[in-house]
Design an enzyme around this catalytic site. Structure first.
Site, short mmCIF file in Angstrom:
data_model
loop_
_atom_site.label_atom_id
_atom_site.label_comp_id
_atom_site.label_asym_id
_atom_site.label_seq_id
_atom_site.Cartn_x
_atom_site.Cartn_y
_atom_site.Cartn_z
N SER A 104 -6.86 4.30 8.70
CA SER A 104 -7.49 4.11 7.39
C SER A 104 -6.74 3.06 6.58
O SER A 104 -7.33 2.10 6.06
CB SER A 104 -7.50 5.47 6.65
OG SER A 104 -7.71 5.31 5.29
N HIS A 146 0.85 -1.20 0.00
CA HIS A 146 0.00 0.00 0.00
C HIS A 146 0.88 1.24 0.00
O HIS A 146 1.86 1.31 0.73
CB HIS A 146 -0.89 0.00 1.25
CG HIS A 146 -1.96 1.04 1.20
ND1 HIS A 146 -3.21 0.79 0.69
CD2 HIS A 146 -1.96 2.33 1.57
CE1 HIS A 146 -3.94 1.89 0.77
NE2 HIS A 146 -3.21 2.85 1.31
N LYS A 152 -7.85 -1.25 6.18
CA LYS A 152 -8.09 -1.86 4.86
C LYS A 152 -7.14 -3.02 4.61
O LYS A 152 -7.53 -4.05 4.06
CB LYS A 152 -7.91 -0.80 3.76
CG LYS A 152 -9.10 0.15 3.69
CD LYS A 152 -8.92 1.22 2.64
CE LYS A 152 -7.91 2.24 3.04
NZ LYS A 152 -7.99 3.53 2.38
N ARG A 163 -13.34 13.21 5.73
CA ARG A 163 -12.04 13.85 5.99
C ARG A 163 -11.60 14.67 4.79
O ARG A 163 -11.01 15.75 4.93
CB ARG A 163 -10.98 12.77 6.27
CG ARG A 163 -11.16 12.10 7.61
CD ARG A 163 -10.33 10.84 7.69
NE ARG A 163 -8.93 11.06 7.47
CZ ARG A 163 -8.08 10.16 6.96
NH1 ARG A 163 -8.51 8.94 6.65
NH2 ARG A 163 -6.82 10.43 6.78
N ASP A 215 -14.24 3.27 6.84
CA ASP A 215 -13.22 4.05 6.14
C ASP A 215 -13.81 4.76 4.93
O ASP A 215 -13.44 5.89 4.62
CB ASP A 215 -12.05 3.16 5.70
CG ASP A 215 -10.97 4.01 5.02
OD1 ASP A 215 -10.42 4.90 5.71
OD2 ASP A 215 -10.70 3.82 3.83
N1 URA Z 1 -4.44 6.48 1.99
C1 URA Z 1 -5.46 5.90 2.67
O1 URA Z 1 -5.88 4.80 2.32
N2 URA Z 1 -5.99 6.54 3.71
C2 URA Z 1 -5.55 7.73 4.13
O2 URA Z 1 -6.06 8.26 5.10
C3 URA Z 1 -4.50 8.35 3.42
C4 URA Z 1 -3.94 7.68 2.35
#
Ligand code: URA
Length: 425
Positions: A183, A82, A187, A168, A161
Site C-alpha cells: 500500500s 511517508h 503510492k 482492509r 489501494d
Molecule cells: N499507511 C498506508 O498508506 N497504508 C497502509 O496499509 C498502512 C499505513
C-alpha cells in the site's frame, strides 16, 4: 483463472505467480473480483504472509492500476516522505518546508486520518482556505516556483489501494506487513519522487506493535523502493506516546508553527532535524544538524511553509489564530513522580471522541478540539501540576476525566525516551 483457486492457494500457504497476483488486482479494480473474495484473499495474506517476490509483484500490479506522476519537469532530486501513521504526528508539516528551505524540492501527496491516527491533510485543511485538491499541472508548477507542495492524493493514482485500503479497514486486515508495504510503496512509487524517506512507527499507537515487525516492514519497503531505482531509507520511530505535545488538527498546526520558529520542544525539534538531515542526504545535500536547526531559528523553513499555505489558498492571518473552543479543561497530575506512560492509542481515541478524528470515513471533524500535553514521558511532575489541557466543544464529564487519568502512569523511576529507534538504509 478463478479467484477461488487463488484464495485457496494463498490460504494453503503457497506462493502465487506474478500473473495470478496481477490478474487478481486488476479484477478487483475492474469489479470482476467482488469485495467478499478480495477480503478472503486479504485475510489469507494476513495469516500466511507473502514472499518478497510476491510483495514486489503485488506492489507493481497496484502501481499499474493508476497514473504515475512524472516529476521530471521539476529540477533536482525530488524527495518524498511517508509515515505509517501515528498520533500527534505533525512531522510532515515541519519536515517538508524545512527540507524545501535547502532548495530540495518536496512534492508530496498526503492522506487523511482514520480511527486513532491523524492525517496531514486534515491538519492542513484546518487552515482557512487551504486547498488540498490541486490539478497535477498546478502541483508541478507550485513545486517549480516555491519548491514545496503538500496536496491530497489524486484519485487517479493507485486505484487498487484506494479500494483495498477501505476494504482492509473494515475486515481487520490493515496490520499485516505485505499489505502495508504494498500500500505505502505503490503510492510512493506512483507519486514519482526520486528518493523516499519512510517513517515506520512502532509501539502501542502504531500498526507495528513491536520492533521486530517494524524492522521487517522497514526492510521490505526499502527493498521495494530500491528495486525500482528509488533511493529509500527507513527510520523506525517511537509511537508509544504521541509525537510532540499536541493531538488535534488546529492544535497540531499551532505546534508545527512553534517548531518552525525554533520554539518547539527540544526533543521533537531534534527528531525532525535528524529526519531532515536524512532527507537532504537522499538528495545529496550534506548538512550538519546545526545547519538544519538554523533554518528553524532563522525563519527559512517557516517562510517556505507560509509560501505553500498562500500558494494553496490558505489564509495567513487565520493561520496563527488560537483555537476557538467552548471548554478548556486542565488535567492535573494525580501523583508526584516520573511520567512513564501516555499511551498514544488511548489518547488518539480520546481526541477522536472530542471530534478531532474520524471513526468512519464520512465523519465530520471538529478542527479546533484536541489535547495539549504539558509534560511527556520521562519528565518529572508534581501532584496537582497541570499535565495536559483538553480543548473541547462539549462538556468534559467526570467519566471522561477518569478515562483520561487512568491512561496516565506516574511512577517513582527514571526512564529515557528516544524518538528514532533505528535507521534502515
Ligand atoms: N499507511 C498506508 O498508506 N497504508 C497502509 O496499509 C498502512 C499505513
Amino acid at each position: 483463472m478463478r479467484t477461488v483457486d487463488l484464495i485457496q492457494k494463498k490460504r494453503d500457504g503457497l506462493e502465487l505467480t506474478k500473473e495470478e497476483i496481477t490478474w487478481l488486482v486488476n479484477g478487483y479494480v475492474d469489479g470482476s473480483v467482488p469485495d467478499y473474495q478480495m477480503s478472503a484473499f486479504a485475510m489469507a495474506i494476513y495469516f500466511k504472509g507473502m514472499t518478497t517476490r510476491e510483495i514486489s509483484d503485488l506492489t507493481m500490479a497496484m502501481v499499474a492500476t493508476g497514473e504515475q506522476i512524472d516529476l521530471s519537469a521539476i529540477a533536482g532530486i525530488k524527495v518524498d516522505k511517508h509515515s505509517t501513521g501515528g498520533v500527534g504526528d505533525k512531522v510532515t508539516l515541519i519536515l517538508a518546508p524545512l527540507v524545501a528551505s535547502f532548495d530540495v524540492p518536496v512534492a508530496k501527496m498526503s492522506g487523511r486520518g482514520l480511527g486513532h491516527t491523524g492525517g496531514t491533510l486534515d491538519k492542513l485543511e484546518s487552515i482557512k482556505g487551504y486547498q488540498i485538491e490541486v490539478a497535477q499541472e498546478d502541483f508541478i508548477r507550485q513545486v517549480q516556483e516555491t519548491g514545496l507542495a503538500v496536496i491530497g492524493q489524486s484519485d487517479k493514482l493507485v486505484k487498487a489501494d484506494k479500494l483495498l485500503y477501505a476494504l482492509r479497514d473494515v475486515t481487520a486486515t490493515v496490520d499485516t506487513i505485505p499489505l502495508i508495504a504494498s500500500s505505502v510503496m505503490s503510492k510512493k512509487i506512483a507519486a514519482g519522487a526520486d528518493a523516499i524517506l519512510l517513517d515506520v512507527t512502532v509501539g502501542e499507537g502504531a500498526f507495528m506493535k513491536n520492533i521486530e515487525d517494524a524492522r521487517v516492514l522497514a526492510r521490505t519497503m526499502v527493498e521495494l523502493g530500491k528495486a525500482v531505482g528509488r533511493k529509500t531509507v527507513a527510520v523506525i520511530t517511537d509511537m508509544s506516546q504521541p509525537v510532540g505535545t499536541s493531538i488535534g488538527n488546529r492544535l497540531e498546526i499551532l505546534e508545527a508553527l512553534d517548531i518552525l520558529q525554533g520554539k518547539g520542544r527540544a526533543d521533537v525539534t531534534e527528531f525532525i532535524c535528524e529526519l531532515a538531515q536524512i532527507m537532504l542526504g537522499l538528495a545529496n545535500v550534506d548538512k550538519s544538524l546545526e545547519e538544519v536547526h538554523q533554518h528553524l531559528v532563522n525563519g527559512a523553513a517557516l517562510k517556505k511553509f507560509e509560501e505553500m499555505v498562500e500558494a494553496q489558498g490558505g489564509d495567513l492571518e487565520d493561520l496563527y489564530r488560537p483555537v476557538q473552543v467552548s471548554h478548556k479543561v486542565d488535567v492535573l497530575a494525580e501523583a508526584t513522580g516520573t511520567i512513564t506512560a501516555l499511551p498514544a492509542l488511548e489518547f488518539g481515541l480520546f481526541a477522536m471522541k472530542l471530534g478531532a478524528g474520524r471513526a468512519v470515513k464520512t465523519d465530520n471533524l471538529d478542527y479546533e478540539t484536541g489535547i495539549v500535553f504539558h509534560k511527556k514521558v520521562g519528565e518529572k511532575i508534581l501532584a496537582g501540576e497541570p499535565l495536559a489541557t483538553i480543548y473541547a466543544n462539549q462538556n468534559i464529564s467526570e467519566n471522561m476525566l477518569t478515562d483520561f487519568q487512568k491512561n496516565v502512569k506516574i511512577e517513582d523511576v527514571v526512564i529515557e525516551t528516544k524518538e528514532i529507534i533505528e535507521i534502515i538504509s
